[in-house]
Design an enzyme around this catalytic site. Structure first.
Site, mmCIF file in Angstrom:
data_model
loop_
_atom_site.group_PDB
_atom_site.id
_atom_site.type_symbol
_atom_site.label_atom_id
_atom_site.label_comp_id
_atom_site.label_asym_id
_atom_site.label_seq_id
_atom_site.Cartn_x
_atom_site.Cartn_y
_atom_site.Cartn_z
ATOM 1 N N ASN A 56 12.124 56.437 -77.878
ATOM 2 C CA ASN A 56 11.710 57.703 -78.898
ATOM 3 C C ASN A 56 10.897 58.717 -77.915
ATOM 4 O O ASN A 56 10.692 58.393 -76.894
ATOM 5 C CB ASN A 56 10.857 57.157 -79.971
ATOM 6 C CG ASN A 56 9.557 56.679 -79.707
ATOM 7 O OD1 ASN A 56 8.652 57.216 -78.974
ATOM 8 N ND2 ASN A 56 9.550 55.400 -80.175
ATOM 9 N N ASP A 75 5.510 44.115 -86.650
ATOM 10 C CA ASP A 75 4.825 45.315 -86.924
ATOM 11 C C ASP A 75 3.347 44.764 -86.137
ATOM 12 O O ASP A 75 2.605 43.941 -86.675
ATOM 13 C CB ASP A 75 4.488 45.627 -88.164
ATOM 14 C CG ASP A 75 3.788 46.894 -88.384
ATOM 15 O OD1 ASP A 75 2.725 47.149 -87.716
ATOM 16 O OD2 ASP A 75 4.408 48.011 -89.260
ATOM 17 N N ILE A 110 0.524 46.313 -85.369
ATOM 18 C CA ILE A 110 -0.846 46.811 -86.131
ATOM 19 C C ILE A 110 -0.847 45.739 -87.458
ATOM 20 O O ILE A 110 -2.256 45.543 -87.581
ATOM 21 C CB ILE A 110 -1.169 48.337 -86.475
ATOM 22 C CG1 ILE A 110 -2.363 48.571 -86.379
ATOM 23 C CG2 ILE A 110 -0.163 48.794 -87.688
ATOM 24 C CD1 ILE A 110 -2.789 50.157 -86.333
ATOM 25 N N LYS A 150 -0.556 48.009 -94.634
ATOM 26 C CA LYS A 150 -0.853 47.529 -93.377
ATOM 27 C C LYS A 150 -2.335 46.821 -93.371
ATOM 28 O O LYS A 150 -2.765 46.286 -92.218
ATOM 29 C CB LYS A 150 -0.779 48.306 -92.196
ATOM 30 C CG LYS A 150 0.949 48.808 -92.060
ATOM 31 C CD LYS A 150 1.132 49.458 -90.768
ATOM 32 C CE LYS A 150 2.674 50.093 -90.959
ATOM 33 N NZ LYS A 150 3.405 50.294 -89.566
HETATM 34 N N1 CTP Z 1 3.216 50.109 -85.579
HETATM 35 C C1 CTP Z 1 3.274 48.987 -84.953
HETATM 36 N N2 CTP Z 1 4.186 48.244 -84.903
HETATM 37 C C2 CTP Z 1 5.479 48.806 -85.332
HETATM 38 C C3 CTP Z 1 5.496 49.678 -85.949
HETATM 39 C C4 CTP Z 1 4.438 50.837 -86.185
HETATM 40 O O1 CTP Z 1 2.113 48.706 -84.654
HETATM 41 N N3 CTP Z 1 6.495 47.849 -85.269
HETATM 42 C C5 CTP Z 1 2.103 51.041 -85.903
HETATM 43 C C6 CTP Z 1 1.906 52.430 -85.090
HETATM 44 O O2 CTP Z 1 1.331 52.320 -83.818
HETATM 45 C C7 CTP Z 1 1.210 53.233 -85.855
HETATM 46 C C8 CTP Z 1 1.456 52.829 -87.367
HETATM 47 O O3 CTP Z 1 2.012 51.322 -87.249
HETATM 48 O O4 CTP Z 1 -0.041 53.140 -85.639
HETATM 49 C C9 CTP Z 1 2.525 53.530 -88.294
HETATM 50 O O5 CTP Z 1 3.603 53.651 -87.517
HETATM 51 P P1 CTP Z 1 4.678 54.796 -88.040
HETATM 52 O O6 CTP Z 1 5.923 54.821 -86.863
HETATM 53 O O7 CTP Z 1 4.249 55.990 -88.544
HETATM 54 O O8 CTP Z 1 5.258 53.884 -89.193
HETATM 55 P P2 CTP Z 1 6.226 52.637 -89.484
HETATM 56 O O9 CTP Z 1 5.297 51.489 -89.939
HETATM 57 O O10 CTP Z 1 7.008 52.517 -88.385
HETATM 58 O O11 CTP Z 1 7.010 53.238 -90.794
HETATM 59 P P3 CTP Z 1 8.232 54.156 -90.890
HETATM 60 O O12 CTP Z 1 8.830 54.250 -89.513
HETATM 61 O O13 CTP Z 1 9.186 53.906 -91.962
HETATM 62 O O14 CTP Z 1 7.207 55.541 -91.466
#
Ligand code: CTP
Length: 398
Positions: A210, A307, A309, A342
């Site tokens: 990304n 995930d 975090i 989370k």
């Molecule tokens: N994050 C993480 N691991 C993942 C996805 C996200 O640790 N696999 C963490 C990111 O670093 C951030 C938070 O979760 O602190 C939210 O990330 P975001 O990309 O906004 O959300 P997602 O959980 O990926 O949800 P979506 O893409 O559906 O909005």
């Protein structure tokens, strides 16, 4: 080791004989890594030319308040916003008085009124002027408002007197200025930060990723280290250099980022990385050849990544966990649902649909969300925002 790397130092030069030392001061500030811009009073230009300071700083020198050309470039309000610190050296008795009064009768004093960054002064004047009650009272007022004062030193003066009033040596001033950025707010704590994108391999030459630049996570790492924390930065691939006093752990994929995060003990964990939510189910051993000659399409099967975090926050001895939420719509409500789902302590919500801030930009504006409330932090440089966020994280953690 003191450092001014990534720091915007706005140097104000006023009209005293010590103005000749500003040339050396700019060099010492730049040696420590600062980006320096100079504002001069008209009296200062009698002692040293703007051209000299422009050549040394590598930036235009600002002298006039009512100059349409200068205002069309970086105007006085933009200069005030640009500064991470406003440092006036030399600072004369007259300027101290005008600052204490809150006057805005030239460019330098107008910037001082508009600038929200910390103010530091290096006074320089005759010893009798220095010890005059008016000067001391004005200075006490400025110190009371938060100004830092470096020097003056004692010794023989240009006018033949001996006593306090000599501007401190440039190398000493540069070090003192760099120390203004060490707040001690997180001293003794372990902070772990994830930053940048992850890359999920498809085959030996291709990947899914990304647009994350990593700038916000790196700015937070710098601010945490400056606040005295042992700071580890688990970084996906970026073009950025590691901030001073930060230990960087380089990773590529989400799984590697998770493994590194689980291996680090943290009091505070900040998830600033834009982790890829999915990865290819299998990584082809050889480069995938063009397929689907008939249909012009191909299919990639993706599986969900862990995930990171949420995994950290699910631990029974979980650290204080701060997440980001990158959203393009319903920013606050989506971010709040991430806080709950989370099990985060704070969420920093980013509107990534805005072109002026967020991904890849140098500026950012966020809404900080906790279980009890939310607060919008206006646009500013990612470093200035990081300083503000670290202050709030430290308060919430304590
Ligand atoms: N994050 C993480 N691991 C993942 C996805 C996200 O640790 N696999 C963490 C990111 O670093 C951030 C938070 O979760 O602190 C939210 O990330 P975001 O990309 O906004 O959300 P997602 O959980 O990926 O949800 P979506 O893409 O559906 O909005």
């Amino acid at each position: 080791m003191s450092s001014l790397i990534n720091k915007h130092v706005l140097l104000g030069v006023s009209g005293g004989i010590a103005a000749y030392k500003s040339a050396e001061l700019i060099r010492r500030l730049k040696d420590l890594g600062a980006d320096v811009r100079v504002v001069m009073t008209s009296a200062a230009q009698e002692f040293i030319t703007p051209l000299t300071l422009q050549a040394l700083s590598g930036n235009p020198v600002y002298t006039e308040l009512l100059d349409p050309e200068a205002e069309a470039g970086m105007g006085h309000i933009e200069l005030a916003r640009w500064a991470d610190i406003f440092f006036i050296a030399p600072c004369t008795a007259d300027l101290i008085a005008r600052l204490a009064l809150g006057q805005g009768n030239d460019l330098l004093t107008t910037i001082a009124l508009a600038c929200q960054a910390p103010l530091a002064l290096a006074p320089a004047m005759n010893q009798a002027m220095w010890s005059h009650a008016a000067t001391q009272d004005n200075l006490a007022l400025l110190i009371n408002r938060g100004a830092k004062v470096f020097g003056p030193d004692s010794g023989s003066q240009a006018c033949g007197d001996t006593g306090f009033g000599r501007m401190s040596e440039p190398a000493v001033l540069a070090t003192q200025l760099s120390e203004c950025f060490s707040s001690g707010l997180l001293s003794g704590l372990n902070v772990v930060i994830t930053a940048g994108p992850t890359r999920e391999a498809i085959d030996p030459v291709r990947y899914i990723s990304n647009h994350s630049s990593g700038k916000m996570g790196y700015a937070l790492a710098q601010a945490c280290a400056e606040a005295g924390a042992r700071t580890r930065l688990i970084s996906g691939p970026t073009q950025l250099s590691c901030p001073a006093n930060v230990e960087r752990i380089d990773v590529t994929s989400a799984q590697e980022m998770l493994d590194a995060a689980l291996a680090c003990k943290a009091d505070i964990f900040i998830g600033a990385a834009a982790v890829a939510d999915y990865r290819p189910e299998t990584i082809a051993e050889q480069k995938i050849k063009k397929q689907g000659a008939d249909t012009g399409t191909t299919t990639l099967t993706l599986v969900q990544n862990p995930d990171i975090i949420a995994t950290i926050a699910s631990d029974i001895n979980k650290p204080f966990v701060v997440g980001f939420a990158a959203e393009t719509e319903n920013v606050v409500s989506y971010a709040r649902s991430k806080l709950i789902k989370k099990r985060l302590d704070l969420v920093i919500a980013n509107d990534v649909s805005r072109q002026d801030i967020g991904f890849n930009s140098d500026d950012n504006a966020v809404t900080l969300i906790s279980a009890t409330g939310e607060e919008y932090l206006e646009p500013r440089s990612k470093y200035q925002l990081a300083l503000e966020l670290v202050r709030r994280i430290a308060i919430a953690y304590r």
